[in-house]
Motif scaffolding. Structure first.
Motif, mmCIF file in Angstrom:
data_model
loop_
_atom_site.group_PDB
_atom_site.id
_atom_site.type_symbol
_atom_site.label_atom_id
_atom_site.label_comp_id
_atom_site.label_asym_id
_atom_site.label_seq_id
_atom_site.Cartn_x
_atom_site.Cartn_y
_atom_site.Cartn_z
ATOM 1 N N ASP C 255 0.848 -1.196 0.000
ATOM 2 C CA ASP C 255 0.000 0.000 0.000
ATOM 3 C C ASP C 255 0.884 1.246 0.000
ATOM 4 O OD1 ASP C 255 -1.889 1.954 0.360
ATOM 5 O OD2 ASP C 255 -2.339 1.436 2.442
ATOM 6 N N LEU C 256 1.341 1.641 -1.181
ATOM 7 C CA LEU C 256 2.240 2.797 -1.243
ATOM 8 C C LEU C 256 1.540 4.103 -0.892
ATOM 9 C CD1 LEU C 256 4.717 2.191 -4.155
ATOM 10 C CD2 LEU C 256 4.929 1.722 -1.727
ATOM 11 N N ASN C 257 0.203 4.112 -0.987
ATOM 12 C CA ASN C 257 -0.549 5.299 -0.569
ATOM 13 C C ASN C 257 -0.197 5.656 0.874
ATOM 14 O OD1 ASN C 257 -2.702 5.085 -2.909
ATOM 15 N ND2 ASN C 257 -2.554 3.057 -1.992
ATOM 16 N N PRO C 260 2.755 8.681 1.431
ATOM 17 C CA PRO C 260 2.414 10.113 1.578
ATOM 18 C C PRO C 260 1.418 10.379 2.706
ATOM 19 C CG PRO C 260 1.532 9.216 -0.499
ATOM 20 C CD PRO C 260 2.436 8.181 0.075
ATOM 21 N N VAL C 261 0.521 9.439 2.975
ATOM 22 C CA VAL C 261 -0.433 9.664 4.075
ATOM 23 C C VAL C 261 0.328 9.747 5.393
ATOM 24 C CG1 VAL C 261 -2.323 8.635 5.407
ATOM 25 C CG2 VAL C 261 -2.410 8.603 2.904
ATOM 26 N N MET C 287 8.473 -1.928 -7.626
ATOM 27 C CA MET C 287 7.836 -1.376 -6.436
ATOM 28 C C MET C 287 8.842 -0.633 -5.549
ATOM 29 S SD MET C 287 4.840 -1.927 -7.276
ATOM 30 C CE MET C 287 3.896 -1.328 -5.870
ATOM 31 N N LYS C 289 11.325 1.153 -6.733
ATOM 32 C CA LYS C 289 11.438 2.465 -7.389
ATOM 33 C C LYS C 289 10.206 3.324 -7.087
ATOM 34 C CE LYS C 289 12.799 0.155 -11.244
ATOM 35 N NZ LYS C 289 12.920 -0.033 -12.703
ATOM 36 N N ALA C 290 9.041 2.696 -7.147
ATOM 37 C CA ALA C 290 7.805 3.434 -6.865
ATOM 38 C C ALA C 290 7.805 3.965 -5.430
ATOM 39 C CB ALA C 290 6.593 2.535 -7.116
ATOM 40 N N ALA C 293 9.822 7.096 -5.303
ATOM 41 C CA ALA C 293 9.086 8.154 -5.991
ATOM 42 C C ALA C 293 7.934 8.664 -5.132
ATOM 43 C CB ALA C 293 8.570 7.638 -7.331
ATOM 44 N N ALA C 294 7.343 7.783 -4.326
ATOM 45 C CA ALA C 294 6.212 8.172 -3.472
ATOM 46 C C ALA C 294 6.646 8.910 -2.213
ATOM 47 C CB ALA C 294 5.391 6.938 -3.099
ATOM 48 N N ILE C 333 16.270 8.041 -9.162
ATOM 49 C CA ILE C 333 14.921 8.490 -8.771
ATOM 50 C C ILE C 333 14.996 9.351 -7.515
ATOM 51 C CG2 ILE C 333 12.668 7.714 -7.921
ATOM 52 C CD1 ILE C 333 12.817 5.464 -9.948
ATOM 53 N N VAL C 337 13.410 13.323 -6.752
ATOM 54 C CA VAL C 337 12.527 13.782 -5.679
ATOM 55 C C VAL C 337 13.297 14.506 -4.562
ATOM 56 C CG1 VAL C 337 10.710 12.091 -6.164
ATOM 57 C CG2 VAL C 337 12.551 11.489 -4.568
#
Lengths: 341, 341, 341, 341
Positions: C255-257, C260-261, C287, C289-290, C293-294, C333, C337
């Motif tokens: 759950d990459l969300n 940021p949460v 994932m 890398k993601a 990025a997140a 990456i 960011v």
């Protein structure tokens, strides 16, 4: 009435901006400065305000969160109508003391089989025949149903047995042909939020059996019912049929909790489909009994004389002899909870 | 026995490599070349092979997937023992014809309250008293239980009422003190996969009430039971108490489907805790009735004489009068399904 | 501050009763009579009030629902501390501009293998070595770890490579031995709500890597952190590692969300474990890398020189060559960011 | 090829019955007697056999379970077509090296606003304009879209800016009007299993943007694509947009794992809609970046010049300035993963 929670450090200018926007929409406000947060109480009937309008306030500078106090469904709510809705279908009434059992195969296959099943389930006490003529199938390579030919077989079966027909509508373009043959129109799980279909059946006056979506909350099920009610058709029967969870031991997770929750929130009848809920014939009987014990107004059960040869869902269909035994137990449980079958 | 599915285009060299590795572990193979995939059937008792050993094959070149044919739990399986396990606690037997109801408050608060509750629930037919002395709480700022003082109150209550005591163990360091006072040791939801705790209680011979984890599959619940059984303690009572799903209308989603599924897979007794499952007292009664109808061997129900003042879970506790009414209905339903309370 | 929503038709007597109870707890109230509901605003610092105390109000006659305005976590909240927490481990700082990568095998197997892996990952840029000496395993028949012997191997590897050690604590009885060898103590997924273990590590001052539970909400993860912080240890690193959903194509749903949460809600560092999140080595790189990025502050990645022979989780381990390639991409990456590796 | 697992104690008569049934369907068998179970390997191309036909075997006496070896989707599978599908829309190609960003408001509101947004997003690098003329809304009381008037505004905007139009079809009866104005037809989340709608768009040759259902597995998404492909339209773009889980901190759980999983399983392009996935504008940017890092072929992002006044989904829309900044970062990340925007 809603509550807008402001961020710590919100400025007076930000508050004035929110209040002005609310004023533009016709709302009065009451501001409470707490020790940790300032709140704006929105005074007036916010039930006419859509989720979207209210949530637009969430992007405003200084706003942290909105708490909605009023339920978003109205016509389907017990606040709106305290008394149970009774739905008449021929000589039957759904939603009253009598519990109805809708039985039959998943899909209509041919006249002989359907009639044989219908006679068997009637003998055991079922009061409606079910069977799909239009079948929503996960795979394009699966049997898609007989279409109007299937509806004619259902009508013929009703003629012979007196059992009213419950069958599914998948496409607004089929509404006329379904209206000709069905006594109760089923809206399937995958169409619970097919809003055009809901509006379509809301504009007619046939009873609608609305199945809960696989991942629909109870609130969303009531919002889907609201689509039908708001168009003038108040004959909506809600159906719990299993939700999608992480558990894979059963096809879906039949959510019987939804039964007492719905009976509290809404005046509409609530039935349960344990066959789709669990997906295995040997789990259907215990869950059917549990449904009645939990307060359901009816059941929808797949029965097939020859599950091995069924064109759809054979693995979750009961044979007539098992169905007969189950009906006897259901009658006894109904009595315990003050109902009858 | 397991099936290894190979990728399209797998080479003979890759196949030989897999076969050799299997040979090293003592397995024979049977290779089937199909039209679209080649399969390797692993012959021999793979039940001793861990998930990890087998899954290591998934990284091998040319392997697409492994299908496990054998269930990963053994001692808890009906394949291993067909007859129901009967668990004796004092004069009671759990898992037989008689359904047992364990009742009491969430947390032990003081002698007077617990005794009052115990007397009430006994009068209505409960056969065990429950109450937490060690409480797992989501917040560090919540009441954490009375500890040994609470256990003493439980023991005193047993003395006065004759009701055996069910209470939770949270920490392996508390095993000795719990052994002194409890008749049945509860392993809570959040500890279902606290493997050290499971091993600890597996090394003693007290009956264990093992609650399903919030997001545990039925298979994982049986694997957790396997931890206890494999240490020599076969007195395990499984307890369904609600799983976590997307639905928020209830505290959890009580998964009654688990009852018939478990009764099919395992010989261990299965009880239900509707209080935690739904989290609202007015939903407890319908779900308790549904549990018995679905085939549960027992129930665990929160009862409190003064829910408003309860130090924990007041909102899901029944008052004694409601509990009494419920017990009458439960008796009638038990009879319908060939049981007694 | 909380809002109590009253039922339609609530009586003045019921309102007075609720207000009196609130007064007893030291709260003032503000009553708002809306068109559809009456609300009671609870004035004062309700953050000291537990969920349980407040929820006890839900059983009171006339009360429909409680809306909590204040978040139940405090010390871990950005409201409490706006600036990012920086955690020092040796010469490294977690939570700052530099992103840290913790790499190594799932379980410590032997000195040779671990040292080889450690040297490889260090060369590619990893700054910590991971490896389990105590292993929580779903099956009692799986490899359970080397125990203290494994810890000694970890310590020896640190000596040789300079990489600080991250390793899991499963049992409060092992705290002393873990303290002797670990630089960062990991609390695993299945123990995120093992509150005794949280209290134990909260009483020491080693950095804690707290993994999110399989079915834990973000709020519950922060409440678990609160257990540690409230005991005085504020060196908590949060770790997203996949939640349980209906999807079975991946082992869990990473759950990459949550990244940021969490970065918005808390000042604590947030890292991601894509290896457990997806469970297949070929999905780990995208994932990872993601994750960067997140906005993640770090990564935990399983690397093994010979995944086929790994005693645990071989199917999700990267080989050193793949890890090296991945690290290069991660560096690029990170730069995009505004971070570095 | 499929594997039928037989129950322990299966009789020879039961086995012969299963084998005969398979023979009737044209399959050969291979029987393996293992130590704990007997298996029947079904030889021949079972990919033409539907799930239903195979599952009907599960009700047969002596059968425990069926393991399907072949994936139920074919045309969308990489086994069927190894090379990426490239979809041409005007001068653009989706699925190639270039990543496309589709931007615009949730709903078309009026000419002035849409044109203003379109010009802004084009300037920042978006290559498609999005906007709903037919809106699926949870509540019947919410704004339902402008209908054909909205489509005309979209067409006019395309004329002025050159941006091709992506817009949603909700009802098979609207196919002709949509065909007149849209460049890419979107099938929304709630209609992913509206099989009639899928068949309808499968019979035309416009590119289809198929959004994953809220509770659809990756396999079901590919089966939905199969409906379209099997009718002859192979221009299907898959879109991950968040699934429903227990987590409520985000509107949905954007499942980025689906990106690498889909890229492995299928040759169809895969894009991500982070706006609906997370539902809060300040989480959109990190998740958009993560999507590209995870390997997505494109993005769909809600942009609005005045989110406070948006008629729908204002809370998840980016303002043009934020979108511009985001596009710059996306370009840099695309480069790292060997792509361009």
């Amino acid at each position: 009435m809603d509550i807008i929670v402001l961020r710590p450090g919100v400025t007076d200018k930000e508050i004035r901006h929110v209040v002005k926007k609310l004023g533009n929409k016709g709302f009065k406000v009451q501001i409470s400065k707490g020790t940790e947060r300032t709140l704006i109480g929105v005074i007036g009937d916010t039930s006419k305000v859509t989720e979207e309008e209210i949530s637009a306030f969430e992007v405003m500078s200084g706003v942290e969160k909105i708490h909605r106090i009023i339920k978003p469904f109205k016509l389907s709510s017990r606040d709106f109508q305290a008394k149970n809705t009774l739905i008449k279908v021929g000589k039957h009434t759904i939603g009253g003391k009598k519990i109805h059992v809708i039985a039959g195969p998943c899909a209509v296959e041919n006249m002989t089989t359907l009639l044989k099943i219908a006679k068997e389930v009637k003998k055991s006490g079922a009061t409606f025949i079910r069977g799909g003529a239009f079948k929503p199938r996960t795979s394009p390579y699966s049997f898609q149903g007989l279409g109007e030919k299937g509806l004619k077989i259902l009508a013929k079966t009703r003629e012979e047995t007196g059992l009213p027909v419950v069958t599914e509508l998948m496409d607004p373009r089929d509404i006329d042909v379904i209206m000709k043959y069905a006594d109760v129109i089923q809206i399937g799980t995958r169409n619970m939020q097919n809003f055009r279909l809901l509006q379509e059946v809301g504009s007619h006056d046939k009873p609608i059996l609305l199945k809960r979506g696989l991942s629909a909350t109870i609130k969303e099920l009531l919002m889907a019912a609201e689509y039908i009610l708001s168009r003038g058709n108040n004959k909506v029967i809600l159906c719990e049929r299993g939700i999608r969870t992480f558990e894979t031991a059963t096809r879906n997770t039949l959510d019987l909790n939804a039964v007492p929750v719905l009976k509290k929130l809404t005046h509409l009848p609530v039935i349960v489909d344990p066959s789709h809920g669990v997906g295995k014939w040997d789990l259907v009987a215990p869950m059917a009994k549990a449904s009645i014990a939990a307060g359901a107004d009816g059941l929808m059960i797949e029965v097939h004389t020859n599950p091995e040869e069924a064109l759809s869902d054979g693995e979750q269909s009961l044979k007539p002899a098992k169905f007969k035994t189950l009906m006897k137990e259901l009658k006894a449980i109904a009595k315990v909870v003050g109902r009858e079958i």
